[in-house]
Design an enzyme around this catalytic site. Structure first.
Site, PDB file in Angstrom:
ATOM      1  N   LYS A  22      11.160 -23.204  38.214  1.00  0.00           N
ATOM      2  CA  LYS A  22      11.285 -22.422  39.457  1.00  0.00           C
ATOM      3  C   LYS A  22      12.728 -22.411  39.941  1.00  0.00           C
ATOM      4  CE  LYS A  22      10.395 -24.346  43.679  1.00  0.00           C
ATOM      5  NZ  LYS A  22      11.425 -24.135  44.694  1.00  0.00           N
ATOM      6  N   ASP A 304      13.061 -34.071  44.535  1.00  0.00           N
ATOM      7  CA  ASP A 304      11.832 -33.271  44.425  1.00  0.00           C
ATOM      8  C   ASP A 304      10.705 -34.021  43.740  1.00  0.00           C
ATOM      9  OD1 ASP A 304      13.598 -30.121  43.899  1.00  0.00           O
ATOM     10  OD2 ASP A 304      13.173 -31.286  45.699  1.00  0.00           O
ATOM     11  N   ARG A 396       3.597 -21.997  45.826  1.00  0.00           N
ATOM     12  CA  ARG A 396       4.973 -21.474  45.803  1.00  0.00           C
ATOM     13  C   ARG A 396       5.690 -21.886  44.519  1.00  0.00           C
ATOM     14  NH1 ARG A 396       8.505 -22.065  50.962  1.00  0.00           N
ATOM     15  NH2 ARG A 396       9.823 -21.227  49.311  1.00  0.00           N
TER      16      ARG A 396
HETATM   17  C1  EPZ Z   1      17.790 -27.031  45.987  1.00  0.00           C
HETATM   18  O1  EPZ Z   1      17.852 -26.671  47.359  1.00  0.00           O
HETATM   19  C2  EPZ Z   1      16.329 -26.944  45.569  1.00  0.00           C
HETATM   20  N1  EPZ Z   1      15.824 -25.597  45.805  1.00  0.00           N
HETATM   21  C3  EPZ Z   1      15.486 -27.942  46.352  1.00  0.00           C
HETATM   22  O2  EPZ Z   1      14.174 -27.905  45.805  1.00  0.00           O
HETATM   23  C4  EPZ Z   1      16.050 -29.351  46.143  1.00  0.00           C
HETATM   24  O3  EPZ Z   1      15.299 -30.280  46.888  1.00  0.00           O
HETATM   25  C5  EPZ Z   1      17.516 -29.372  46.568  1.00  0.00           C
HETATM   26  O4  EPZ Z   1      18.245 -28.386  45.801  1.00  0.00           O
HETATM   27  C6  EPZ Z   1      18.171 -30.723  46.342  1.00  0.00           C
HETATM   28  O5  EPZ Z   1      18.125 -31.047  44.970  1.00  0.00           O
HETATM   29  C7  EPZ Z   1      16.108 -24.622  44.909  1.00  0.00           C
HETATM   30  O6  EPZ Z   1      16.803 -24.836  43.927  1.00  0.00           O
HETATM   31  C8  EPZ Z   1      15.509 -23.264  45.198  1.00  0.00           C
HETATM   32  P1  EPZ Z   1      21.343 -28.376  48.329  1.00  0.00           P
HETATM   33  P2  EPZ Z   1      19.319 -26.389  48.017  1.00  0.00           P
HETATM   34  O7  EPZ Z   1      22.218 -27.243  48.758  1.00  0.00           O
HETATM   35  O8  EPZ Z   1      20.154 -25.648  47.033  1.00  0.00           O
HETATM   36  C9  EPZ Z   1      22.805 -30.279  52.466  1.00  0.00           C
HETATM   37  C10 EPZ Z   1      11.837 -27.711  45.795  1.00  0.00           C
HETATM   38  O9  EPZ Z   1      10.959 -28.496  46.180  1.00  0.00           O
HETATM   39  N2  EPZ Z   1      23.608 -29.053  52.596  1.00  0.00           N
HETATM   40  O10 EPZ Z   1      21.706 -29.146  47.106  1.00  0.00           O
HETATM   41  O11 EPZ Z   1      19.113 -25.797  49.357  1.00  0.00           O
HETATM   42  C11 EPZ Z   1      21.315 -29.973  52.668  1.00  0.00           C
HETATM   43  O12 EPZ Z   1      21.008 -29.979  54.039  1.00  0.00           O
HETATM   44  C12 EPZ Z   1      13.073 -27.500  46.637  1.00  0.00           C
HETATM   45  O13 EPZ Z   1      11.797 -27.076  44.710  1.00  0.00           O
HETATM   46  C13 EPZ Z   1      24.509 -28.951  53.668  1.00  0.00           C
HETATM   47  O14 EPZ Z   1      24.646 -29.863  54.477  1.00  0.00           O
HETATM   48  O15 EPZ Z   1      19.843 -27.879  48.158  1.00  0.00           O
HETATM   49  C14 EPZ Z   1      20.631 -31.068  51.926  1.00  0.00           C
HETATM   50  O16 EPZ Z   1      20.586 -32.214  52.759  1.00  0.00           O
HETATM   51  C15 EPZ Z   1      13.018 -28.260  47.962  1.00  0.00           C
HETATM   52  N3  EPZ Z   1      25.225 -27.806  53.802  1.00  0.00           N
HETATM   53  C16 EPZ Z   1      21.585 -31.350  50.761  1.00  0.00           C
HETATM   54  O17 EPZ Z   1      22.852 -30.781  51.119  1.00  0.00           O
HETATM   55  C17 EPZ Z   1      25.118 -26.758  52.921  1.00  0.00           C
HETATM   56  O18 EPZ Z   1      25.833 -25.746  53.088  1.00  0.00           O
HETATM   57  C18 EPZ Z   1      21.118 -30.732  49.453  1.00  0.00           C
HETATM   58  O19 EPZ Z   1      21.163 -29.348  49.602  1.00  0.00           O
HETATM   59  C19 EPZ Z   1      24.206 -26.884  51.843  1.00  0.00           C
HETATM   60  C20 EPZ Z   1      23.464 -28.032  51.692  1.00  0.00           C
END
Ligand code: EPZ
Length: 424
Positions: A22, A304, A396
């Site tokens: 996904k 995850d 999802r």
């Molecule tokens: C990806 O989300 C995944 N989703 C998430 O999987 C996964 O949990 C996450 O990465 C962490 O590995 C997809 O790939 C569609 P990040 P993403 O940007 O890209 C902070 C699932 O269950 N952050 O690596 O949104 C954020 O708040 C889902 O499949 C900022 O602070 O994750 C978080 O604490 C849930 N500012 C951390 O970084 C930003 O601009 C990780 O976020 C961006 C992120």
């Protein structure tokens, strides 16, 4: 609204084929915007998030359709560059169209994704790092608008190895003038997939999978084809379902290299795993030992799989301590697990999991995608029947989850909640 009915207690045994990833396919779909032609993606999971991303691409003006087992995306016509709140609010990964729209058109107006049950999910890293390429951002009425008459390569250091920010940077920089270097880049398998796909389109991305990625800008990109690899999180979820029921199962398509820290951790609980010529085989014949673990960006233990691992450790021999380092509130579902008799307390980022011999089946509800999978794992190992409500969260990200579990001997059925009698 559907729910699952689960009769716990069966050992899961046999083989199951893991679907396409996904968290890779959604980014490949978004990146198809960069080519002016027909993209072919195969091994695409039929899950709600894919259907929403298809709607996002259609809203932009692409045509998207499944032809047999191949997802065809035609982006040869000029596309619109506005992604509406209606779609972005349904799936935050829609925000991944920001980079490709900026890369192809120098303009994007994308609704800001809100938070979700696991955290605030800000996008400040996306905005700050894209601004380094020359994008001027403005914010109004819940939309982030980026304008870049010309994108210029730059060296960017991410405060945190954000997957989304790394991905939007990659897709915005592939046609920028000059070279972009991303330091402290995310290293997850989906980053490698995206880079490989972009390179097939004619991009020049080097170093994906390491913390330093270099992108040499090119003039244009052509549409390409790609086979979506197996989903590591689905593989880990099934591994834990097999182990929680003290079973023996083969995860066909799973790649050990995607899950090294996870596999080490389950080994520490007394589980066995081996690489087969089709994937990974896991088994355990005793009660698992307790183990401490922390979630970290790849290659660390994946956040995850946090919830699913906690469900597995809920019946371990001893006390385990889990530490969540990525999101601020990924423990919402523990209250549901404790209603099944688990003995877990939350202290800040830590969950203290005091192992008990057996969980008891009852009615529970999913609070997010991975929590739903975790409750299903708990129900499969519990004594007596369970009902799992709000399973739209599970749909999802997991394709045919109940069918696959039944293949392994699980007694699970999906009930459509059409009458008020079923209201949770
Ligand atoms: C990806 O989300 C995944 N989703 C998430 O999987 C996964 O949990 C996450 O990465 C962490 O590995 C997809 O790939 C569609 P990040 P993403 O940007 O890209 C902070 C699932 O269950 N952050 O690596 O949104 C954020 O708040 C889902 O499949 C900022 O602070 O994750 C978080 O604490 C849930 N500012 C951390 O970084 C930003 O601009 C990780 O976020 C961006 C992120």
């Amino acid at each position: 609204m559907d729910h699952f009915i689960v009769e716990g207690g069966n050992r899961l045994e046999g083989s199951v084929t893991i679907s396409g990833a996904k968290n890779s396919v959604l980014k490949l779909m978004a990146a198809s915007i960069l080519g002016r032609g027909m993209t072919h993606l195969s091994n695409v999971p039929r899950i709600a998030d894919v259907f929403i991303m298809a709607d996002v691409l259609r809203e932009l003006g692409a045509t998207v359709e499944f032809k047999d087992d191949v997802l065809e995306i035609d982006t040869s016509s000029e596309l619109r560059t506005v992604a509406s709140y209606e779609l972005v609010r349904r799936m935050r990964a829609s925000f991944n169209v920001l980079g490709p729209l900026l890369g192809r058109y120098g303009h994007a107006r994308v609704a800001l994704p809100g938070g979700c049950n696991i955290g605030m999910r800000p996008v400040d890293l996306h905005e700050r790092s894209l601004a380094s390429l020359g994008v001027a951002f403005s914010f109004d009425h819940g939309y982030l608008e980026g304008v870049a008459p010309e994108l210029t390569g730059s060296r960017i250091v991410l405060d945190f190895p954000s997957r989304g920010a790394t991905e939007n940077l990659l897709t915005a920089s592939v046609m920028a003038r000059g070279t972009t270097v991303i330091e402290n880049a995310a290293r997850e398998p989906d980053i490698i997939d995206l880079a490989e796909f972009l390179n097939r389109m004619g991009a020049r991305v080097h170093g994906a999978g390491t913390s330093t990625i270099e992108v040499e800008g090119v003039e244009e990109l052509n549409s390409a084809s790609y086979v979506v690899p197996s989903d590591p999180i689905e593989a880990g979820t099934f591994a834990l379902a097999v182990l929680a029921t003290r079973g023996d199962g083969e995860l066909v398509g799973a790649r050990p290299g995607d899950l090294e820290v996870f596999l080490n951790k389950i080994t520490q609980t007394g589980a066995l795993w081996t690489e087969t010529d089709r994937g990974i085989r896991v088994s355990i014949s005793t009660r698992p030992r307790s183990v401490d673990f922390v979630t970290l960006p790849h290659p660390g233990f994946p956040t995850d799989l946090l919830a699913q691992m906690i469900s597995y450790l809920a019946t371990a021999d001893g006390t385990s301590i889990a530490t969540e380092n990525i999101f601020e509130s990924r423990y919402m579902y523990v209250a549901e697990l404790n209603r099944m008799g688990a003995d877990i307390s939350i202290e800040g980022h830590h969950a203290v999991i005091r192992g008990i011999p057996k969980l008891q089946g009852t009615q529970v509800r999913a609070t997010d995608l991975r929590a739903g999978a975790a409750l299903l794992i708990a129900a499969l190992s519990a004594d007596g029947p369970s009902e799992i409500h709000d399973i739209h969260h599970i749909d999802r990200g997991y394709e045919d989850l109940d069918d696959k579990l039944r293949q392994l001997g699980a007694r699970v059925s999906r009930i459509s909640e059409t009458s008020p009698a079923f209201l949770p």
